[in-house]
Enzyme design. Structure first.
Site, short mmCIF file in Angstrom:
data_model
loop_
_atom_site.label_atom_id
_atom_site.label_comp_id
_atom_site.label_asym_id
_atom_site.label_seq_id
_atom_site.Cartn_x
_atom_site.Cartn_y
_atom_site.Cartn_z
N HIS A 176 -12.82 5.34 -2.56
CA HIS A 176 -12.70 6.65 -1.91
C HIS A 176 -11.93 7.61 -2.80
O HIS A 176 -11.44 7.24 -3.85
CB HIS A 176 -12.09 6.53 -0.52
CG HIS A 176 -10.69 6.00 -0.50
ND1 HIS A 176 -10.41 4.67 -0.62
CD2 HIS A 176 -9.51 6.63 -0.37
CE1 HIS A 176 -9.11 4.50 -0.55
NE2 HIS A 176 -8.53 5.67 -0.41
N HIS B 7 -9.04 9.25 -2.70
CA HIS B 7 -7.59 9.37 -2.86
C HIS B 7 -7.21 9.08 -4.31
O HIS B 7 -7.77 8.19 -4.94
CB HIS B 7 -6.86 8.41 -1.92
CG HIS B 7 -6.74 8.96 -0.53
ND1 HIS B 7 -6.57 8.15 0.56
CD2 HIS B 7 -6.77 10.22 -0.07
CE1 HIS B 7 -6.49 8.91 1.65
NE2 HIS B 7 -6.63 10.17 1.29
N ASP C 35 -4.80 7.65 -5.68
CA ASP C 35 -4.35 6.30 -6.05
C ASP C 35 -5.52 5.33 -6.13
O ASP C 35 -5.34 4.15 -6.39
CB ASP C 35 -3.28 5.80 -5.08
CG ASP C 35 -3.76 5.77 -3.64
OD1 ASP C 35 -4.62 6.60 -3.31
OD2 ASP C 35 -3.26 4.96 -2.85
N HIS C 36 -6.71 5.84 -5.90
CA HIS C 36 -7.90 5.00 -6.07
C HIS C 36 -8.85 5.56 -7.13
O HIS C 36 -9.74 4.85 -7.57
CB HIS C 36 -8.64 4.84 -4.75
CG HIS C 36 -7.92 3.95 -3.79
ND1 HIS C 36 -8.24 2.64 -3.59
CD2 HIS C 36 -6.85 4.20 -3.00
CE1 HIS C 36 -7.41 2.10 -2.71
NE2 HIS C 36 -6.55 3.04 -2.33
N HIS D 73 -11.12 5.52 7.30
CA HIS D 73 -10.03 5.96 6.44
C HIS D 73 -10.09 7.44 6.07
O HIS D 73 -9.39 8.23 6.65
CB HIS D 73 -9.96 5.09 5.20
CG HIS D 73 -8.74 5.33 4.38
ND1 HIS D 73 -7.48 5.15 4.87
CD2 HIS D 73 -8.59 5.79 3.12
CE1 HIS D 73 -6.60 5.46 3.95
NE2 HIS D 73 -7.24 5.86 2.86
N ASP E 207 -9.49 1.12 1.07
CA ASP E 207 -8.68 1.35 2.26
C ASP E 207 -9.63 1.52 3.41
O ASP E 207 -10.67 2.17 3.27
CB ASP E 207 -7.83 2.62 2.10
CG ASP E 207 -6.73 2.41 1.08
OD1 ASP E 207 -6.58 1.26 0.61
OD2 ASP E 207 -6.03 3.37 0.75
N GLU F 160 -7.29 -4.66 1.70
CA GLU F 160 -5.98 -4.03 1.63
C GLU F 160 -5.11 -4.62 2.74
O GLU F 160 -5.62 -5.16 3.72
CB GLU F 160 -6.11 -2.52 1.83
CG GLU F 160 -6.63 -2.12 3.20
CD GLU F 160 -5.86 -0.98 3.82
OE1 GLU F 160 -4.69 -0.80 3.46
OE2 GLU F 160 -6.43 -0.27 4.66
N HIS G 15 -2.78 -4.48 -2.24
CA HIS G 15 -2.36 -3.21 -1.68
C HIS G 15 -1.39 -3.41 -0.51
O HIS G 15 -1.61 -2.95 0.60
CB HIS G 15 -3.62 -2.45 -1.18
CG HIS G 15 -3.46 -0.97 -1.20
ND1 HIS G 15 -2.77 -0.29 -0.24
CD2 HIS G 15 -3.93 -0.03 -2.04
CE1 HIS G 15 -2.81 1.01 -0.49
NE2 HIS G 15 -3.51 1.19 -1.60
#
Lengths: 968, 618
Positions: B86, B88, B90-91, B175, B196, B221, B432
């Site tokens: 996705h 975000h 951090d991904h 999410h 996530d 996660e 995670h």
């Protein structure tokens, strides 16, 4: 010679007739084979399978008479054996099934042939279709166990087929036809006598999911047919819950539910421990588990079934609402628990702080069960589900369970209240309704009430009204709660003034339910002061009326309350008691003996003086025979006036009073018409009076239709009397026409019609006739033989005398009688601003009306629009426009499209509601058991049947509109 | 209809939980905020799952150490594909760095919404780092564009063939918009990576869903490994009530949010509430980034929840009626209003500006919808500080109400368990999350599902053994011959059959022995087993033979037992001869001889004879 000749003529004549008959029967016989023959020829002609298929398809479109079915079947079978192409055979097989469905045809004779066809069939599809045909045949022969037995045997034989379709059909057949009673199975000592349950159960592990589903369905079918399923299936069914395919799981959930209802108390072991629990609890746990299934179809199914498992023990039930919260492995309280605690500690809604929900005690990691086999949190999951179908099902289930268990009702309250904020309106509405249903068992806490009341501001009228409905029957625990509710309701009132009626009604119940809680609030609500006089509030303010409604209703059972009223409150009471009598109860007020003495609060409805009054006045009327004509008329007039007034005052008696008043009105009109002197004088001289008599007749007719169709709760006894009155009116009409028209010809038709009506009346109400001694129809029927043969003028004369001599029939009152009423809330008709639109185009007018005691409003209620030019338009609202907020009540919210050519200035149109009726659907025809006269019904002359009409039953509302000319 | 599984060998596949060792020094917070990057090696294929960055660092440590993957040599040669779950950061934050600066030219897979929104976020991130902080040696706008050109978008439930053997399939994950779980499959081995996900639906997204795909490994996660959350409705209701009360009082509500994700959920929530309650107070949304993102939310209706999907024909829920764009001047307007402003922790920018303006009035309210890092204004006011020291030694007194609402979109412990139950994996791997919490969840998973569960530390490699099934071709003749033998076929049961397994040119075939011999050009060898059985019998040899014959005849009714004239017995093709023992005449030696093919019957006969003959002759 002449005689001889005559005889010959007669002979010839009869002979011709016979020949004719003969011909016709022969003709009929000819058609029978011809149909099958044609098919035969067609099929023989067919050169290719595709051709044959085409012929069969065409053939299938035409219906086949019962007599020729068998022949057609034989021909089809013949072709079946010859045919090499599977698709044609398939079609033939399906045709066989279709033909055996023909009404009136008994398929005994083709059972053997149909079974034989199975023997050499290789194609799986055809086999499946043939089995389907056998199923049809089997279901057509419920009285023939041996045939069914054979069919089941055949099906069992084919259960080993490699195609899923065939196995599917076999299971279906066994399910539908398998022997249900044990005795039958023992009698026929054949293969199929083996336990059908076992045969079906073996296929629970079939490799094909479709067959597994079919097996479960067959099992359910057996259950539905009355076979008691064995408990041993339970463990098998439990395994199926973990199936890969949703349809299997869905069916398995049903099967488990059935078993749990059959053996609720048996004990089953819990795997992985040596404990044992009741089967119903175990099943409940398993179904709860399915509420978090991957497929929403299964989830809906599971949630729905949970509602009907009422034998489940309470601690299992309560688990469904329990989801042990934790955060970082420490126990956390739910928001619900926190709210409760806040409430009990006296601090109310302090607002959330950072860390307010900080977790408290440590949890033993071993004790936390993340996936319980039990029921834990099933409803929590169900109510939070993604699909609203599941949520609705869960709410419904909650409702059903809560109705049977008060403690559970108490617990599920928080969750239901939460559902008031669902994103889908349907779910919100459903949860409000649910809450209303269980509200007898519960008392709302203040914080819960707060949440409930927050919804009052919803812009959807349905929601608000459902909520008012809910508040009507909730119990509130504190006086603050009542105050809060009142404040919120008044807020609602200012925001949505159209809710006025509904809010008043709501406050009425709120007041009468909680008199002691309202008492301490009275000074504050009336803003009275111990020393100072406060200004008198505006009597027309809806908010003030709302407060008064609350107080007066509370005062009804709280005698100390009136002491707190100030002077103007008493005045207002008197005013409201008169103007809003349905909302303000009678009170015993100090110094107002008149009011208080009228009604004593302890009486039960049966001894209600108003009811007594009603009956007394009716008694008086029915005994008027001894009075002189003038006296009768006066008595009737007074009674009618009294009754009408009574109806206005006593809402619960309104229907009864109106109904009788209408009836008496009819009688009065009839008497008046008959009292006219015109009858003594030659016809042409009394044209004016004639007008009176004929209008009277017309009016009576109208009124009788009203009586028949506008009241709910009318029984056949009343219907007879109404019809009788109508018959009298028709007689009157006939007499008047006879006297005013010259010539006899038109009378012929009228007389005949009238006599037919008398006839049909007699047939319809034959059972009621003994009660009608001395009535018009009774006398008429005595004279019937004479009437039939006599000339119209004589008929008229007889009618006239019978009409005069006949007695007035006593109208028995039913238990419950309600008049259909409609009230148009919107448009209000108060607007001075015309609705402007371009001529030739349409404008949509929102119509909102409440209907009470209307049966089948979707079919009967119409909207009528009357334009100033006399043009009338009738609009049929869509069925979806009707809502049903409560028993006997409906609500019509629709849009009416208006259009007209241009006007020079704005003008008013009238909108009203009509109740359409059709004497075909007359209550008489539905009430009387069909067996007595169903044959004669068909013989009834169509003229009597087809009368359709409309009754206006709402006050017309004027709407100001202005079609402007279109600009070029 | 039939399938035969031959267990030949165990394949091995590897999972690296990459991330440079540097991150290990910050457990806890480090694990939660970012740099998801997992390497999976499955049946010889290497797949990289997510390519996240770390928000907490401004130096090289913010990106994963890609040199860890291949010491030297190109990434493209080593990796078969990259999958982004996705948008975000951090991904996906390290994606342009990874593909353009380190160099990777293979395919990158992500869902359509992710592909649309990801570049906006990356560009925003780049702007903040380069333009505001003035960093150099960072990826450029062009690099983001080039990187996005390598992206292949996938639909939900679409199976994408990366190459002949590797295929991937996306599942809905909740999410955020476009979040997906991916199933990676090579042959019959498969891995599911969840990214996530959220198992409870919210106001704009549905719940994660997966079918019973029974992967060999599920990588999930575990942010909320030790939490079971309360119903979302209470939180929503509280939130709405707070806002409603404040607005009714005439106060202003400030909601600091991050631009994407929760912001849209809260918008929908307020929008529908305004609609329902017929409220008139204005709602503002700070412009910029969000406007663009909202546009994409409007487009990807299929990725949203049931309500939005069903009603979009009448009205797209993301076309807000009550929510308008915010202008700086509006903050001073009198009367009630609700403002969504970025950033979410009140540490800078518009939200802080508005906060300073409104903080003095006790009628106003600020609602923090998420977590605040220590040191930010958000964290200070949440921990109850009422006097704040702003820059320039100003003291700001906070009189407005401060509320905290948690709207998190991760699955809680129950949700994780539910997903595991749905997918039925053979192994589970937790990523995670914090080690301590994961340990609890790991125990629970092993206890309830009886599957092994792993929780590798950063940089650790986990090896999982699988039982792959190997398909083998069989000749039709052999199949028919073998099925004809024995009981009727039962499709669900495994069946034993005889044949020769040929492994040739990377393919497996099951053929009849004759054919195998022919193909391999080998002569057939006979293999016979011979066995001597001693029987105590004083009678003559032929009498013994007769007794044996009668005995066998009596027992083996289904087989043809013959007594040959030369004094030997045959049972089918098994030969039995009797001779007297050379030393002891009372002992007869029975010679039993059978071919390899008759092993079963042969050994049965031997054991039968070893039991001896019945005492009395009939």
């Amino acid at each position: 010679m002449a005689a001889h000749l005559k005889k010959r003529v007669y002979e010839e004549f009869t002979k011709v007739v016979q020949q004719h008959e003969d011909l016709s029967t022969k003709k009929l016989r000819l058609t029978k084979p011809s149909k099958s023959a044609a098919l035969h020829v067609d099929l023989c002609k067919a050169t290719s399978p595709a051709d044959a298929l085409q012929y069969l398809l065409q053939f299938a479109r035409k219906p086949v008479e019962v007599e020729s079915v068998e022949g057609v079947v034989r021909i089809l079978l013949e072709h079946y054996y010859k045919e090499n192409d599977a698709s044609v055979r398939l079609k033939i097989a399906s045709l066989l099934g279709l033909l055996s469905k023909t009404a009136g045809f008994s398929p005994d004779c083709i059972v053997d042939d149909a079974i034989n066809t199975l023997q050499n069939e290789k194609s799986h599809q055809v086999l499946a279709q043939l089995l389907d045909t056998l199923l049809v045949i089997g279901t057509k022969l419920p009285e023939n166990p041996s045939v069914r037995m054979r069919l089941v045997e055949v099906a069992c034989k084919h259960l080993t087929d490699s195609s899923h379709g065939v196995r599917n059909k076999c299971l279906q057949l066994i399910g539908c036809l398998g022997p249900v009673e044990k005795g039958v199975a023992k009698e026929a000592e054949s293969q199929a006598a083996k336990d059908v349950q076992k045969i079906i159960g073996d296929h629970f592990n079939d490799q094909d999911p479709r067959v597994r589903t079919a097996a479960i369905k067959a099992m359910l079918q057996l259950h539905e047919r009355g076979l008691k399923l064995q408990q041993a299936i339970y463990s098998q069914a439990c395994k199926l819950l973990a199936d890969d395919y949703e349809q299997v799981r869905s069916a398995a959930v049903q099967l488990i539910w059935v078993l749990s209802q059959l053996y609720p108390e048996s004990i089953v072991p819990i795997p992985s421990s040596n404990e044992e629990i009741r089967l119903v609890d175990d099943a409940f746990g398993k179904i709860c588990h399915m509420v978090s299934d991957g497929s929403w179809v299964v989830r809906v199914q599971a949630a729905k079934l949970l509602g009907s498992m009422q034998q489940v023990s309470s601690h299992f039930l309560e688990q469904t609402l329990d989801k042990k919260l934790m955060s970082d492995l420490r126990r956390k309280r739910t928001a619900h628990e926190r709210a409760k605690e806040l409430y009990s500690s006296g601090e109310f809604s302090s607002g959330r702080k950072w860390g307010d929900d900080a977790p408290k005690e440590e949890i033993d990691t071993g004790a936390v069960n993340l996936i319980e086999s039990g029921a834990c949190g099933a409803f929590v999951h169900g109510l939070e589900d993604e699909m609203y179908e599941v949520r609705i099902a869960a709410v419904e289930a909650l409702c059903m369970l809560a109705q049977s268990s008060p403690s559970f009702a108490e617990k599920c309250l928080d969750f239901l209240v939460d559902m008031f904020n669902d994103e889908i309106e349907e779910v919100r509405l459903q949860s409000i309704h649910t809450m209303r249903k269980i509200s007898n068992n519960i008392t709302l806490r203040e914080d819960q009430l707060d949440t409930v009341l927050a919804v009052l501001e919803d812009s959807s009228r349905d929601i608000r009204e459902a909520l008012h409905e809910l508040l009507c029957c909730t119990n509130v625990s504190t006086k603050e709660g009542i105050h809060l509710a009142l404040v919120e309701l008044l807020k609602n009132l200012t925001k949505y003034p159209t809710d006025r009626e509904s809010i008043w009604k709501c406050l009425k119940f709120l007041g009468s339910r909680h008199p002691t809680l309202v008492l301490p609030l009275v000074p504050e609500l009336l803003s009275t002061h111990p020393f100072f006089d406060t200004p008198e509030p505006d009597m027309d303010d809806p908010a003030y009326i709302a407060v008064l409604v609350l107080i007066f209703n509370a005062a009804k059972s709280c005698p100390t309350m009136p002491a707190l009223f100030s002077d103007h409150t008493f005045r207002h009471y008197a005013y409201l008691r008169d103007s809003l009598s349905h909302l303000v109860p009678p009170l015993r007020l100090p110094g107002r003996k008149l009011v208080s003495s009228a009604v004593s609060p302890s009486i039960t409805p049966h001894e209600d003086p108003s009811q007594q009054f009603l009956h007394q006045s009716l008694e008086r009327v029915y005994n008027f025979q001894h009075l002189d004509p003038r006296g009768i008329q006066e008595l009737l007039e007074f009674t009618i006036r009294d009754l009408q007034r009574l109806g206005e005052l006593q809402s619960e008696l309104a229907g009864m009073a109106d109904f009788t008043a209408t009836y008496l009105q009819c009688q009065l009109l009839l008497i008046k018409a008959l009292q006219e002197k015109l009858w003594n004088v030659a016809a042409p001289l009394y044209l004016k009076q004639n007008a009176l008599a004929s209008t009277a007749a017309k009016q009576i007719l109208e009124e009788t239709y009203k009586m028949e169709f506008m009241y709910s709760g009318v029984e056949s006894r009343q219907v007879v009397i109404i019809h009788h009155m109508r018959l009298q009116a028709k007689a009157l009409q006939l007499i008047v026409t006879a006297r005013t028209t010259r010539g006899v010809e038109p009378l012929f038709g009228m007389c005949e019609k009238f006599l037919q009506e008398v006839d049909s009346f007699q047939r319809c109400f034959i059972s009621e006739l003994p009660h009608m001694q001395g009535s018009f129809v009774d006398k008429l029927l005595d004279l019937m033989p004479r009437l039939v043969t006599s000339k119209p003028s004589e008929v008229v004369k007889i009618l006239q005398t019978t009409l005069r001599q006949s007695t007035f029939l006593h109208l028995p009152l039913p238990e419950q009688l309600h008049r259909a009423t409609a009230n148009i809330i919107e448009p209000t008709g108060e607007s001075d601003n015309p609705l402007r639109f371009t001529s030739g185009l349409v404008v949509a007018l929102d119509v909102d009306a409440t209907l009470e005691h209307v049966q089948d409003p979707q079919g009967t209620v119409k909207v009528q629009v009357l334009y100033p030019d006399g043009q009338a338009q009738i609009i049929h609202p869509k069925p979806a426009d009707f809502r049903n907020p409560g028993p006997g009540r409906h609500r019509l919210i629709t849009q009416v499209y208006l259009s007209h050519t241009a006007w020079t200035e704005p003008c008013q149109i009238e909108v009203r509601l009509l109740l359409a009726y059709n004497s075909n659907r007359s209550k008489a025809s539905t009430r009387i058991p069909k067996s007595t006269w169903s044959e004669s019904l068909e013989a009834l002359p169509p003229s009597e049947n087809g009368i359709e009409g409309t009754i206006p039953f709402s006050k017309p509302v004027k709407v100001y509109i202005m079609p402007k000319p279109a600009r070029r | 209809m039939f399938s035969w599984f031959f267990l030949l060998f165990c394949d091995v596949f590897l999972v690296f939980c990459d991330v440079s060792l540097l991150f290990c020094c910050c457990p806890g917070a480090g694990q939660d905020v970012g740099r998801s990057c997992i390497l999976v090696s499955i049946a010889g294929k290497n797949v990289m799952l997510d390519c996240g960055m770390h928000m907490g660092y401004n130096d090289d440590r913010r990106f994963p150490d890609f040199s860890y993957i291949t010491q030297n040599g190109r990434l493209t040669d080593f990796l078969d594909c990259v999958i982004i779950s996705h948008f975000h950061l951090d991904h996906c934050g390290a994606l342009p760095y990874f593909s353009e600066m380190v160099g990777y030219d293979g395919p990158i897979y992500m869902s359509h919404p992710t592909k649309a929104i990801c570049p906006i976020l990356l560009e925003d991130y780049r702007k903040i780092t380069v333009d505001k902080k003035g960093e150099t040696n960072f990826f450029t706008s062009q690099m983001i564009k080039d990187c996005m050109k390598k992206v292949v978008a996938v639909h939900l439930h679409q199976t994408v063939q990366v190459d002949e053997e590797l295929e991937i399939k996306a599942y809905y994950a909740g999410h955020v918009l476009g979040a997906a779980m991916f199933q990676i499959k090579v042959g019959c081995e498969s891995v599911v990576y969840t990214g996530d996900y959220n198992m409870t639906p919210d106001r704009h997204l549905g719940a994660a869903w997966i079918d019973k795909c029974r992967p060999d490994l599920l990588i999930t996660e575990s942010t909320y490994a030790t939490t079971i959350r309360d119903s979302k409705r209470c939180r929503e209701r509280d939130f709405l009530k707070k806002v409603h009360e404040t607005v009714e009082r005439g106060g202003k509500v400030l909601i600091p949010v991050f631009a994407l994700g929760r912001a849209q959920e809260l918008c929908i929530l307020l929008e529908t509430f305004w609609e329902r309650m017929n409220l008139k107070a204005p709602i503002y949304f700070s412009t910029g980034l969000t406007e663009k993102a909202n546009h994409y939310y409007k487009l990807f209706i299929t990725w949203t929840n049931q309500k939005i999907r069903k009603t979009f024909v009448q009205r797209n829920m993301f076309e807000f009626k009550h929510i308008k764009a915010f202008d700086r001047a509006f903050a001073d307007n009198p009367g009630p209003m609700v403002v969504f402003a970025t950033p979410g922790m009140l540490h800078a920018g518009q939200s802080l500006q508005i906060f300073r303006k409104w903080a003095g009035n006790e009628k106003n309210m600020v609602i923090m919808p998420g977590y605040c890092v220590q040191g930010t204004v958000g964290h200070k006011i949440l921990s109850g500080q009422r006097k704040l020291e702003m820059e320039g030694r100003q003291i700001l007194e906070v009189k407005m109400q401060v509320e905290y609402m948690s709207f998190s979109a991760h699955a809680d412990a129950k949700g994780i368990m539910q997903l595991i139950r749905q997918a039925e994996p053979r192994n589970v791997l937790l990523v995670h999350g914090e080690a301590k919490k994961m340990e609890f969840l790991r125990q629970k998973i092993e206890q309830e599902f009886h599957v092994s569960c792993f929780m590798p530390a950063n940089g650790e490699t986990t090896t999982i053994l699988t039982n792959p099934s190997i398909p083998v071709d069989i000749s039709l003749g052999l199949l028919k011959r073998e099925t004809a033998i024995g009981a009727a076929p039962d499709a669900k049961k495994p069946k034993l059959m005889h044949g020769t397994l040929l492994m040739k040119d990377n393919s497996f075939r099951l053929v009849s022995p004759e054919q195998a011999l022919k193909e391999l050009g080998l002569a057939e060898h006979q293999l016979r087993f011979t066995c001597r059985v001693h029987i105590q019998d004083p009678r003559k040899e032929h009498e013994t033979v007769l007794r044996v014959y009668n005995h066998l005849k009596g027992i083996l009714k289904d087989y043809s037992v013959q007594h040959l004239p030369d004094g030997s017995i045959t049972v089918e093709s098994i030969l039995i001869q009797a001779t007297a023992h050379s030393e002891d005449q009372g002992t007869k030696v029975l010679l039993v001889s059978w071919t390899y093919q008759d092993e079963e019957l042969g050994s049965y006969l031997t054991s039968l004879l070893k039991k001896g003959l019945p005492q009395s002759t009939p």
